[in-house]
Design an enzyme around this catalytic site. Structure first.
Site, PDB file in Angstrom:
ATOM      1  N   CYS A  89       0.875  -1.180   0.000  1.00 52.03           N
ATOM      2  CA  CYS A  89       0.000   0.000   0.000  1.00 52.03           C
ATOM      3  C   CYS A  89       0.906   1.221   0.000  1.00 52.03           C
ATOM      4  O   CYS A  89       1.602   1.495   0.974  1.00 52.03           O
ATOM      5  CB  CYS A  89      -0.905  -0.007   1.228  1.00 52.03           C
ATOM      6  SG  CYS A  89      -1.976   1.457   1.331  1.00 52.03           S
ATOM      7  N   GLU A 109      -2.888   1.288  -6.186  1.00 54.47           N
ATOM      8  CA  GLU A 109      -1.796   0.457  -6.682  1.00 54.47           C
ATOM      9  C   GLU A 109      -1.465   0.937  -8.090  1.00 54.47           C
ATOM     10  O   GLU A 109      -2.218   1.723  -8.686  1.00 54.47           O
ATOM     11  CB  GLU A 109      -2.190  -1.025  -6.711  1.00 54.47           C
ATOM     12  CG  GLU A 109      -2.468  -1.634  -5.344  1.00 54.47           C
ATOM     13  CD  GLU A 109      -1.213  -1.905  -4.531  1.00 54.47           C
ATOM     14  OE1 GLU A 109      -0.118  -1.470  -4.960  1.00 54.47           O
ATOM     15  OE2 GLU A 109      -1.330  -2.542  -3.474  1.00 54.47           O
TER      16      GLU A 109
END
Length: 236
Positions: free
Chosen positions: A2, A108
């Site tokens: 993340c 992402e």
């Protein structure tokens, strides 16, 4: 992993999403603003449970040891769940510094035509997400003592069996409200907290993801708004 996330709601909103009874025991430290593109080094909300109160603290996203700081190494922003309990960096936090990072979703990236293409990932049900985190911040320690080391948090990640957007093999450990509360509770035994982190993360099929504008790639306080979450086909 993340590397960015969205935290655009208020502490009250996230507290209600965790459980309505929490609203009566809500305490906030610092004044944060709505952020649609939280980056490492910034200070988003981190939820702690202290003395029976749920505390929302604006806290630095990132952690490094004093030796790493002296060597000017980049801070850690994530901690692998399988190493967090025993690894020398995070085991003390796993026992005493379990926190929750509330969000709407995270980002992402894929590589397309030599350029980084961001994707936004969120729950299918449009619910808030509660990411398991670890922190060395302690409310009951004097400020002078805390200033001896850098204070911050990391997000706990797990193997994602190929990735949610088909490129990464890590993703945040995202918990349902009841599991998030158990993770937060200092009375939860370490072994039980480890079991929660390793087995209770919301499965991949409960999430959706889509491409968003490459404006997300730019870290800038002024580069902030709901438009960053719009699917790229709709923002064109």
């Amino acid at each position: 992993m993340c590397g960015r996330f969205e935290q655009s709601e208020t502490p009250r909103y996230y507290a209600d999403a965790l459980g309505a009874h929490i609203s009566e025991r809500l305490k906030t430290l610092s004044d944060n603003t709505t952020v649609y593109n939280v980056a490492p080094g910034q200070r988003p909300w981190m939820i702690m449970l202290h003395g029976g109160e749920f505390v929302f603290a604006g806290m630095n996203w990132g952690y490094r040891t004093p030796d790493e700081a002296a060597a000017k190494r980049k801070p850690w922003i994530n901690a692998r769940v399988e190493k967090a309990l025993t690894g020398r960096y995070f085991r003390h936090m796993f026992r005493e510094g379990r926190v929750i990072i509330p969000a709407g979703g995270w980002y992402e990236w894929t590589l397309e035509n030599g350029k980084k293409q961001p994707w936004y990932i969120t729950r299918r049900t449009n619910q808030s997400i509660f990411m398991a985190g670890l922190s060395n911040y302690r409310l009951n320690e004097p400020d002078a003592q805390q200033q001896k080391v850098e204070v911050g948090f990391v997000i706990v990640t797990e193997d994602c069996e190929g990735g949610m957007v088909d490129i990464h093999d890590r993703r945040p450990v995202v918990l349902e409200p009841e599991d998030a509360l158990r993770w937060l509770d200092p009375e939860t035994p370490v072994e039980q907290a480890a079991h929660i982190a390793q087995t209770r993360s919301i499965p991949t099929e409960e999430f959706v993801w889509w491409k968003v504008d490459r404006a997300v790639n730019r870290v800038d306080p002024n580069n902030n708004g709901k438009h960053l979450l719009v699917p790229i086909s709709e923002s064109a």
